[in-house]
Design an enzyme around this catalytic site. Structure first.
Site, short mmCIF file in Angstrom:
data_model
loop_
_atom_site.label_atom_id
_atom_site.label_comp_id
_atom_site.label_asym_id
_atom_site.label_seq_id
_atom_site.Cartn_x
_atom_site.Cartn_y
_atom_site.Cartn_z
N LYS A 28 0.84 -1.21 0.00
CA LYS A 28 0.00 0.00 0.00
C LYS A 28 0.87 1.25 0.00
O LYS A 28 0.66 2.19 -0.78
CB LYS A 28 -0.91 0.03 1.22
CG LYS A 28 -1.58 1.39 1.46
CD LYS A 28 -2.46 1.38 2.69
CE LYS A 28 -1.75 1.59 3.98
NZ LYS A 28 -1.42 2.99 4.29
N ASN A 29 1.87 1.29 0.88
CA ASN A 29 2.65 2.52 1.06
C ASN A 29 3.68 2.74 -0.04
O ASN A 29 4.37 3.76 -0.04
CB ASN A 29 3.29 2.52 2.45
CG ASN A 29 2.24 2.68 3.52
OD1 ASN A 29 1.08 3.00 3.22
ND2 ASN A 29 2.60 2.44 4.76
N CYS A 128 -5.38 13.07 13.12
CA CYS A 128 -5.60 11.66 12.76
C CYS A 128 -5.60 10.86 14.06
O CYS A 128 -5.05 11.31 15.06
CB CYS A 128 -4.47 11.24 11.83
SG CYS A 128 -4.20 9.48 11.69
N ARG A 133 0.05 14.82 13.04
CA ARG A 133 0.56 14.60 11.67
C ARG A 133 0.52 15.85 10.81
O ARG A 133 -0.15 15.87 9.75
CB ARG A 133 -0.15 13.42 11.01
CG ARG A 133 -0.06 12.13 11.81
CD ARG A 133 -0.72 10.97 11.13
NE ARG A 133 0.02 10.48 9.98
CZ ARG A 133 -0.39 9.43 9.23
NH1 ARG A 133 -1.53 8.83 9.52
NH2 ARG A 133 0.31 9.03 8.22
N ASP A 316 4.59 0.87 11.96
CA ASP A 316 3.41 0.19 11.40
C ASP A 316 3.32 -1.27 11.82
O ASP A 316 2.36 -1.95 11.45
CB ASP A 316 3.41 0.30 9.87
CG ASP A 316 3.21 1.73 9.40
OD1 ASP A 316 3.42 2.00 8.22
OD2 ASP A 316 2.87 2.58 10.25
N ARG A 408 -8.40 -0.96 4.52
CA ARG A 408 -7.53 0.08 3.94
C ARG A 408 -6.15 -0.46 3.63
O ARG A 408 -5.46 0.06 2.76
CB ARG A 408 -7.40 1.27 4.90
CG ARG A 408 -8.71 1.97 5.20
CD ARG A 408 -8.46 3.22 6.01
NE ARG A 408 -7.58 4.13 5.25
CZ ARG A 408 -7.28 5.35 5.70
NH1 ARG A 408 -7.75 5.75 6.88
NH2 ARG A 408 -6.50 6.14 4.99
C1 EPZ Z 1 3.94 7.12 6.22
O1 EPZ Z 1 3.10 8.16 6.74
C2 EPZ Z 1 3.06 5.88 6.14
N1 EPZ Z 1 1.93 6.14 5.28
C3 EPZ Z 1 2.57 5.52 7.54
O2 EPZ Z 1 1.85 4.29 7.46
C4 EPZ Z 1 3.77 5.29 8.45
O3 EPZ Z 1 3.32 5.07 9.76
C5 EPZ Z 1 4.68 6.54 8.44
O4 EPZ Z 1 5.06 6.87 7.09
C6 EPZ Z 1 5.95 6.34 9.24
O5 EPZ Z 1 6.65 5.24 8.80
C7 EPZ Z 1 2.09 6.02 3.95
O6 EPZ Z 1 3.14 5.74 3.43
C8 EPZ Z 1 0.88 6.29 3.10
P1 EPZ Z 1 5.77 10.66 8.27
P2 EPZ Z 1 3.58 9.69 6.71
O7 EPZ Z 1 5.59 11.92 7.49
O8 EPZ Z 1 4.38 9.93 5.49
C9 EPZ Z 1 5.81 13.99 11.71
C10 EPZ Z 1 0.08 2.77 7.76
O9 EPZ Z 1 -0.28 2.21 8.81
N2 EPZ Z 1 5.76 14.99 10.62
O10 EPZ Z 1 7.01 9.88 8.09
O11 EPZ Z 1 2.39 10.53 6.95
C11 EPZ Z 1 4.52 13.17 11.83
O12 EPZ Z 1 3.56 13.83 12.57
C12 EPZ Z 1 0.47 4.27 7.79
O13 EPZ Z 1 0.20 2.20 6.66
C13 EPZ Z 1 5.87 16.32 10.93
O14 EPZ Z 1 6.02 16.72 12.09
O15 EPZ Z 1 4.50 9.72 8.01
C14 EPZ Z 1 5.03 11.90 12.50
O16 EPZ Z 1 5.10 12.08 13.87
C15 EPZ Z 1 0.10 4.94 9.08
N3 EPZ Z 1 5.82 17.21 9.90
C16 EPZ Z 1 6.44 11.75 11.90
O17 EPZ Z 1 6.83 13.04 11.41
C17 EPZ Z 1 5.68 16.83 8.58
O18 EPZ Z 1 5.63 17.69 7.69
C18 EPZ Z 1 6.56 10.74 10.78
O19 EPZ Z 1 5.56 11.00 9.83
C19 EPZ Z 1 5.57 15.46 8.30
C20 EPZ Z 1 5.61 14.55 9.33
#
Ligand code: EPZ
Length: 432
Positions: A28-29, A128, A133, A316, A408
């Site tokens: 998915k990701n 969320c 996020r 995850d 999902r």
């Molecule tokens: C991706 O989400 C995945 N989703 C998530 O999987 C996964 O948990 C996550 O990466 C971490 O590995 C997809 O790929 C579609 P991040 P993403 O930006 O990109 C903070 C699942 O279960 N942050 O790496 O949204 C954020 O709040 C899903 O399949 C900021 O502060 O995650 C978090 O604490 C859930 N500012 C951390 O960084 C930003 O601009 C990591 O988030 C962006 C992120």
């Protein structure tokens, strides 16, 4: 709303372990950002091994919304998707609130739309279940490439006649931020250096896909990515890599049920932290020609886990590995460092009989647990997977409600696990 009913088989009862071969589906990701990357192309992209998930369908709907022609090729069992972006220039270039609130990954259209069409309008994602996020890093990264960013009425508007290469250091490692800015930089004028980037396999896979389209990206999978902008990217044919998180989830199912399962096509090279933890708990993990074989032991040992960006232990898998810890003889400590609110599954697992105490971002899990079936509520995708895992080894029947969460990220989970010996049924309209 659908619900799943699971008749559990506590380990040790004759014929309880999950046994057999389970083909792992596309990730998915990896699929979601690659669907967005198809917007960068000047013509049609064909994606194969696309998982049949509601998030993938939501992304197809969003791409149609911005003007793409998207076709799911029926005769490939619905696993091939063709995306033609030639209608986008006349479209809205907008990811509306209705889409973004359904699926946060919708914000990943921002970079491609801005880079290819000079403008993008995207609803700001709200909070969320697992955390605030924000997308501040996405926006800062695009601004570093010359984008003019305006936030108004819950939307972010981005404009740039043509982006210009530059250097950007992420304050925080972010998968989505890295993917959005990397995609934008492929069509920017000049060279871009991105530092402190995410090293997830899905980032590497996206860079591989973009390079096949004609981009010039190096360093994906390391903390620094270098990109030389090009004028045009062309559509290609690409197969989505297998899902390490789906494989990890089913590996836990084999381990807790004292089963013996071959996870066909499991991307072992992307699963080292997961496999190390399974082995530490006493499971046998064998890399075989067809994939990864996981054999569950008589007794499980406790272990400690800290979630970290790749190559650390993936957040995850945190909820699923908590079920493994609950089945172990002794106390395990699980620390969540990526999301501030990712223990929503704990009260539900405790309702099933677990003994888990949370203090801030740390959970202490005391086992061994004799799970006993009851009605539980899924709160997010991976939380729902952990409830299904506990239900598989519980005494009696477990009813998991709000399974739309699980659809999902897991394709037809009951149809995949029942041939291995699980007893699961889905009921439509099973109550809130
Ligand atoms: C991706 O989400 C995945 N989703 C998530 O999987 C996964 O948990 C996550 O990466 C971490 O590995 C997809 O790929 C579609 P991040 P993403 O930006 O990109 C903070 C699942 O279960 N942050 O790496 O949204 C954020 O709040 C899903 O399949 C900021 O502060 O995650 C978090 O604490 C859930 N500012 C951390 O960084 C930003 O601009 C990591 O988030 C962006 C992120």
């Amino acid at each position: 709303m659908d619900k799943l009913e699971i008749i559990g088989k506590p380990p040790g009862m004759p014929g309880t372990g999950l046994v057999g071969t389970l083909p792992i589906r596309g990730a998915k990701n990896a699929a979601l950002p690659i669907q967005c990357a198809a917007l960068l192309a000047s013509d049609l992209t064909r994606l194969r091994h696309v998982p049949k998930l509601t998030d993938v369908s939501t992304m197809n709907r969003l791409l149609r919304e911005v003007g793409c022609a998207v076709e799911v090729i029926a005769d490939t069992d619905g696993r091939t998707v063709e995306i033609d972006p030639r209608g986008v220039a006349q479209g809205s270039l907008e990811a509306p609130y209705e889409m973004v609130k359904t699926m946060r990954a919708s914000v990943t259209v921002m970079g491609p739309l801005l880079a290819r069409y000079g403008r993008a309008r995207v609803s700001l994602p709200g909070g969320c279940a697992i955390g605030a996020r924000p997308i501040d890093q996405h926006l800062k990264g695009l601004q570093a490439l010359g984008a003019k960013v305006t936030l108004e009425h819950g939307y972010v508007d981005l404009e740039a006649k043509r982006l210009t290469g530059g250097r950007f250091l992420f304050d925080k490692v972010t998968v989505g931020g890295t993917q959005n800015v990397m995609m934008a930089a492929t069509l920017a004028k000049g060279h871009t250096t991105l530092e402190n980037v995410a090293r997830e396999p899905e980032v590497e896979e996206l860079a591989l896909f973009l390079n096949k389209m004609g981009a010039q990206i190096s360093g994906a999978g390391t903390p620094t990515i270098e990109i030389d902008g090009v004028d045009e990217l062309r559509g290609i044919d690409h197969a989505i890599l297998p899902d390490r998180i789906e494989a990890g989830t089913f590996a836990v199912a084999a381990a807790i049920s004292r089963g013996d399962v071959l996870l066909e096509h499991a991307p072992v090279d992307h699963m080292h932290a997961i496999i190390d933890t399974l082995v530490a708990a006493g499971a046998e993990c064998r890399v075989e020609a067809g994939g990864l074989r996981v054999i569950g032991p008589e007794r499980l040992r406790p272990f400690d886990v800290v979630t970290r960006p790749h190559p650390g232990f993936p957040t995850d898998m945190q909820a699923q590995i908590m079920v493994l810890a609950a089945m172990a003889d002794g106390a395990s400590v699980i620390r969540e460092t990526i999301f501030e609110n990712r223990f929503m599954h704990v009260p539900e697992l405790n309702r099933l009989g677990a003994n888990i105490v949370v203090n801030g971002n740390t959970a202490v899990v005391r086992g061994p647990t004799k799970f006993s079936g009851t009605t539980v509520m899924a709160t997010d995708l991976r939380a729902s997977a952990s409830l299904v895992l506990a239900g598989l080894v519980a005494e009696g029947t477990t009813e998991v409600r709000r399974v739309y969460h699980i659809d999902r990220g897991y394709e037809a989970i009951e149809a995949r696990l029942c041939p291995l010996g699980a007893q699961m049924s889905r009921y439509h309209g099973g109550g809130a």
